[in-house]
Scaffold this active site. Structure first.
Site, PDB file in Angstrom:
ATOM      1  N   HIS A 472       0.816  -1.214   0.000  1.00 49.86           N
ATOM      2  CA  HIS A 472       0.000   0.000   0.000  1.00 49.86           C
ATOM      3  C   HIS A 472       0.856   1.274   0.000  1.00 49.86           C
ATOM      4  O   HIS A 472       0.588   2.194   0.777  1.00 49.86           O
ATOM      5  CB  HIS A 472      -0.911   0.027   1.244  1.00 49.86           C
ATOM      6  CG  HIS A 472      -1.790  -1.173   1.351  1.00 49.86           C
ATOM      7  ND1 HIS A 472      -2.305  -1.629   2.551  1.00 49.86           N
ATOM      8  CD2 HIS A 472      -2.258  -2.011   0.396  1.00 49.86           C
ATOM      9  CE1 HIS A 472      -3.028  -2.701   2.328  1.00 49.86           C
ATOM     10  NE2 HIS A 472      -3.018  -2.971   1.041  1.00 49.86           N
TER      11      HIS A 472
HETATM   12  C1  LIG Z   1       0.388  -7.314  -4.911  1.00 49.50           C
HETATM   13  C2  LIG Z   1      -0.540  -6.195  -4.545  1.00 49.50           C
HETATM   14  C3  LIG Z   1      -1.651  -6.463  -3.744  1.00 49.50           C
HETATM   15  C4  LIG Z   1      -2.523  -5.433  -3.409  1.00 49.50           C
HETATM   16  N1  LIG Z   1      -3.694  -5.728  -2.768  1.00 49.50           N
HETATM   17  C5  LIG Z   1      -4.634  -4.762  -2.624  1.00 49.50           C
HETATM   18  C6  LIG Z   1      -5.934  -5.079  -2.187  1.00 49.50           C
HETATM   19  O1  LIG Z   1      -6.269  -6.248  -1.965  1.00 49.50           O
HETATM   20  N2  LIG Z   1      -6.818  -4.068  -2.038  1.00 49.50           N
HETATM   21  C7  LIG Z   1      -6.487  -2.765  -2.292  1.00 49.50           C
HETATM   22  O2  LIG Z   1      -7.319  -1.880  -2.088  1.00 49.50           O
HETATM   23  N3  LIG Z   1      -5.256  -2.440  -2.723  1.00 49.50           N
HETATM   24  C8  LIG Z   1      -4.350  -3.414  -2.933  1.00 49.50           C
HETATM   25  N4  LIG Z   1      -3.144  -3.104  -3.480  1.00 49.50           N
HETATM   26  C9  LIG Z   1      -2.835  -1.691  -3.740  1.00 49.50           C
HETATM   27  C10 LIG Z   1      -3.610  -1.094  -4.915  1.00 49.50           C
HETATM   28  O3  LIG Z   1      -3.822  -2.028  -5.936  1.00 49.50           O
HETATM   29  C11 LIG Z   1      -2.845   0.129  -5.418  1.00 49.50           C
HETATM   30  O4  LIG Z   1      -2.670   1.019  -4.336  1.00 49.50           O
HETATM   31  C12 LIG Z   1      -3.539   0.854  -6.546  1.00 49.50           C
HETATM   32  O5  LIG Z   1      -3.834  -0.026  -7.592  1.00 49.50           O
HETATM   33  C13 LIG Z   1      -2.643   1.993  -7.025  1.00 49.50           C
HETATM   34  O6  LIG Z   1      -3.216   2.606  -8.136  1.00 49.50           O
HETATM   35  P1  LIG Z   1      -2.387   3.667  -8.982  1.00 49.50           P
HETATM   36  O7  LIG Z   1      -3.276   4.134 -10.057  1.00 49.50           O
HETATM   37  O8  LIG Z   1      -1.795   4.649  -8.052  1.00 49.50           O
HETATM   38  O9  LIG Z   1      -1.152   2.856  -9.575  1.00 49.50           O
HETATM   39  P2  LIG Z   1      -1.137   1.543 -10.472  1.00 49.50           P
HETATM   40  O10 LIG Z   1      -2.461   0.868 -10.434  1.00 49.50           O
HETATM   41  O11 LIG Z   1       0.044   0.765 -10.056  1.00 49.50           O
HETATM   42  O12 LIG Z   1      -0.985   2.107 -11.941  1.00 49.50           O
HETATM   43  C14 LIG Z   1       0.181   2.704 -12.452  1.00 49.50           C
HETATM   44  C15 LIG Z   1       0.257   2.344 -13.931  1.00 49.50           C
HETATM   45  O13 LIG Z   1       1.201   3.189 -14.561  1.00 49.50           O
HETATM   46  C16 LIG Z   1       2.002   2.418 -15.423  1.00 49.50           C
HETATM   47  N5  LIG Z   1       3.276   3.122 -15.581  1.00 49.50           N
HETATM   48  C17 LIG Z   1       4.163   3.401 -14.595  1.00 49.50           C
HETATM   49  N6  LIG Z   1       5.224   4.062 -15.104  1.00 49.50           N
HETATM   50  C18 LIG Z   1       4.998   4.208 -16.427  1.00 49.50           C
HETATM   51  C19 LIG Z   1       5.717   4.804 -17.484  1.00 49.50           C
HETATM   52  N7  LIG Z   1       6.913   5.382 -17.282  1.00 49.50           N
HETATM   53  N8  LIG Z   1       5.178   4.794 -18.724  1.00 49.50           N
HETATM   54  C20 LIG Z   1       3.973   4.210 -18.954  1.00 49.50           C
HETATM   55  N9  LIG Z   1       3.258   3.611 -17.976  1.00 49.50           N
HETATM   56  C21 LIG Z   1       3.752   3.615 -16.728  1.00 49.50           C
HETATM   57  C22 LIG Z   1       2.134   1.096 -14.702  1.00 49.50           C
HETATM   58  O14 LIG Z   1       2.554   0.055 -15.538  1.00 49.50           O
HETATM   59  C23 LIG Z   1       0.722   0.917 -14.163  1.00 49.50           C
HETATM   60  O15 LIG Z   1      -0.116   0.285 -15.096  1.00 49.50           O
HETATM   61  C24 LIG Z   1      -2.246  -4.104  -3.835  1.00 49.50           C
HETATM   62  C25 LIG Z   1      -1.132  -3.836  -4.631  1.00 49.50           C
HETATM   63  C26 LIG Z   1      -0.293  -4.870  -5.005  1.00 49.50           C
HETATM   64  C27 LIG Z   1       0.877  -4.574  -5.897  1.00 49.50           C
END
Ligand SMILES: Cc1cc2nc3c(=O)[nH]c(=O)nc-3n(C[C@H](O)[C@H](O)[C@H](O)COP(=O)(O)OP(=O)(O)OC[C@H]3O[C@@H](n4cnc5c(N)ncnc54)[C@H](O)[C@@H]3O)c2cc1C
Length: 545
Positions: A472
């Site tokens: 997280h």
């Molecule tokens: C293993 C795991 C288990 C988890 N379990 C839970 C759960 O059960 N419940 C819950 O609420 N949360 C959980 N989380 C946390 C939750 O999923 C994340 O906090 C949330 O998805 C974050 O969203 P975000 O949009 O910030 O980033 P992300 O969803 O990580 O999205 C970022 C995106 O940007 C892309 N990206 C990054 N850099 C670049 C670049 N330079 N160029 C192009 N694309 C790029 C990445 O590939 C990715 O697709 C978990 C996370 C993980 C990893």
């Protein structure tokens, strides 16, 4: 060069919601750059596939944290989704929003419009809750399906009875008025399949002609003209691929997640001047808060050996697994439809006066030491316990000017004294829960931390040796007023001092919330979409205080 109204970097939890909302206006063009591939892999969609995608480098950034002062010299594994849906495509499916006071604190930190009453309408708008919950809190006709774990396991039932025997009440809806209590977890699962942000929001939007999603498009720089972001440079095909530039006539939106968003800002010359200069990067805009303030939940996992009953450890072996595979194929139920965690428990450590500061999860299974996500052969049950609102903060900093070099991730777990005390209190509660009377028929002995570990110092040492991330991470591009030295974005999520650039993802959280982060990250994006489109915010919910 191609020009779109908006260029979104990252198709994760936030990027998927944004793409959907921004492209509702047919005259608006949206380009989404995603470094990873399409989310075609079957393990993404099969709930138990979590165990496989956890280490699958084709769709996972698979980062390593730096060893911290309280990780016993260990470098903790830090998975992150790298595919459509981002981390929502590889996460543990838990749906948990957090507490009212989490968001009220964000507002108190100077962020107008982010109090609980303001953000609740967005949680409701996105959600299609199937199951219990009052309509004041829950949405029924959004795109994101939220169900309750439907596997009624005798060990889970006994665990919940054990919690009740310790005075922890059952709570039919921890995403409702009150979080405290114990219950089966709520999940983003529909009919035995993962409901990622991509499935709920991105894929429906991709059918629109004004949406352009580019996979294998690794953004390497934000392009500026003076202080205005005007486009993005990316490598088609990743490292060694073809350089491409796309222009944004309105805005560039950075949704790369807590690790990659600050990394890309730094690579683009936005951040601490000392850091940028040390890597030979020209300073475009000095903003010392970029990458600083990282927070995460740190969880030791207490394990007991089990007798007189079958746990998941045995069910995934030999012929049992074939039976379960058949069950999933025919009914979408059973072992393969499970999440890594099944029961949630929120309670007080007694260390603070704030509302429940401990989150504990129960799984009728145990995992191999040091090999996260892999089940053991022996029957076991696990309680992970963590502090909901840690004070420790770390950072994310570029390792070099190479956009493919993984960033330096230092979480600094347990460096705040309060965090150490609360984590120890969580381990004590986990022990009491596992050895409660209702679990006694199944409880063989405590395996970790083990009966010899009794004093607070010994428990802390055990936490240091074996604690792990709960995945997280947040707070590396924090939202706050311009005069706060730590703030990166304002309360409209615009990067301070720059134009045409917002950050919209988990990194903007100013302070860790009492929850897993997926639900609130999508909420952030949904709320941001109204800001970006110039729409009035949804009307705040009137709540009894
Ligand atoms: C293993 C795991 C288990 C988890 N379990 C839970 C759960 O059960 N419940 C819950 O609420 N949360 C959980 N989380 C946390 C939750 O999923 C994340 O906090 C949330 O998805 C974050 O969203 P975000 O949009 O910030 O980033 P992300 O969803 O990580 O999205 C970022 C995106 O940007 C892309 N990206 C990054 N850099 C670049 C670049 N330079 N160029 C192009 N694309 C790029 C990445 O590939 C990715 O697709 C978990 C996370 C993980 C990893």
């Amino acid at each position: 060069m191609e020009t779109f109204d908006y260029v979104i970097i990252g198709s994760g939890s936030a990027g998927s919601v944004l793409t959907n909302r921004l492209s509702e206006d047919a005259g608006t063009t949206v380009c989404v750059l995603e470094a990873g591939p399409r989310d075609w892999h079957p393990y993404i969609h099969l709930p138990a596939g979590f165990i496989k995608t956890f280490h699958m480098k084709s769709i996972n950034w698979a980062y390593q944290q730096e060893p911290g002062p309280y990780t016993g010299g260990r470098s903790i594994y830090a998975p992150r989704g790298k595919t459509l849906g981002g981390s929502s495509s590889i996460n543990g499916h838990i749906y948990n929003r957090g507490q009212r006071q989490d968001f009220n604190t964000w507002a108190q930190m100077g962020n107008r419009g982010w109090g609980y009453a303001d953000i609740l309408p967005y949680f409701r708008r996105m959600e299609r809750r199937v199951g219990e919950g009052e309509d004041t809190y829950r949405g029924r006709d959004g795109s994101l399906t939220v169900t309750t774990m439907d596997w009624k396991d005798p060990l889970c039932e006994a665990f919940m009875e054990g919690a009740v025997s310790l005075g922890i009440p059952k709570n039919p809806d921890y995403n409702g008025a009150i979080q405290e209590g114990v219950s089966y977890c709520q999940r983003t699962i529909e009919k035995g399949l993962r409901m990622s942000a991509a499935k709920a929001f991105l894929h429906p939007a991709r059918k629109r002609p004004n949406v352009h999603v580019r996979t294998h498009a690794h953004a390497t720089n934000i392009i500026f003209e003076g202080k205005r972001a005007v486009g993005v440079r990316y490598l088609k095909g990743g490292r060694g691929g073809t350089p491409v530039e796309v222009r944004a006539s309105k805005e560039v939106i950075l949704s790369g997640g807590t690790y990659n968003s600050p990394q890309l800002l730094q690579l683009s010359g936005v951040g601490s001047p000392e850091l940028l200069k040390s890597h030979g990067i020209e300073v475009r805009h000095a903003l010392p808060g970029v990458g600083e303030g990282l927070q995460d939940h740190y969880a030791p996992r207490s394990v007991a050996r089990v007798k007189n009953i079958r746990t998941i450890n045995e069910l995934r072996q030999g012929w049992h697994l074939w039976v379960e595979a058949l069950k999933w194929a025919t009914t979408r139920r059973g072992l393969l439809s499970l999440s890594p965690t099944m029961v949630y428990c929120f309670w007080h450590s007694g260390e603070t006066t704030e509302s429940s500061d401990l989150q504990l999860t129960f799984t009728p299974a145990s995992y191999k030491e040091g090999v996260q996500g892999q089940l053991e052969d022996e029957p076991g049950m696990t309680v992970a316990s963590w502090q909901q609102r840690p004070e420790s903060r770390g950072y994310v900093r570029i390792r070099s000017a190479d956009p493919f070099a993984p960033p330096i991730i230092q979480t600094n777990y347990l460096t705040a004294e309060l965090d150490r005390r609360v984590v120890v209190a969580g381990m004590k509660l986990a022990r009491r829960l596992l050895s409660s009377a209702p679990l006694a028929p199944y409880y063989a002995y405590e395996d970790f931390p083990g009966p010899k570990v009794q004093s607070d110092e010994e428990l802390l040492a055990a936490a240091t040796e074996r604690g792990t991330t709960t995945f997280h991470p947040g707070c590396t591009c924090r939202m706050g007023p311009a005069e706060s030295s730590w703030a990166v974005v304002d309360d409209q999520l615009r990067v301070h001092g720059l134009q045409g650039l917002r950050v919209v993802d988990a990194s903007i959280m100013p302070r860790m919330i009492s929850a897993n982060l997926n639900a609130s990250t999508m909420m952030i994006a949904d709320k941001a979409s109204d800001m970006i489109r110039g729409k009035a915010p949804m009307e705040a919910v009137k709540l009894a205080s």
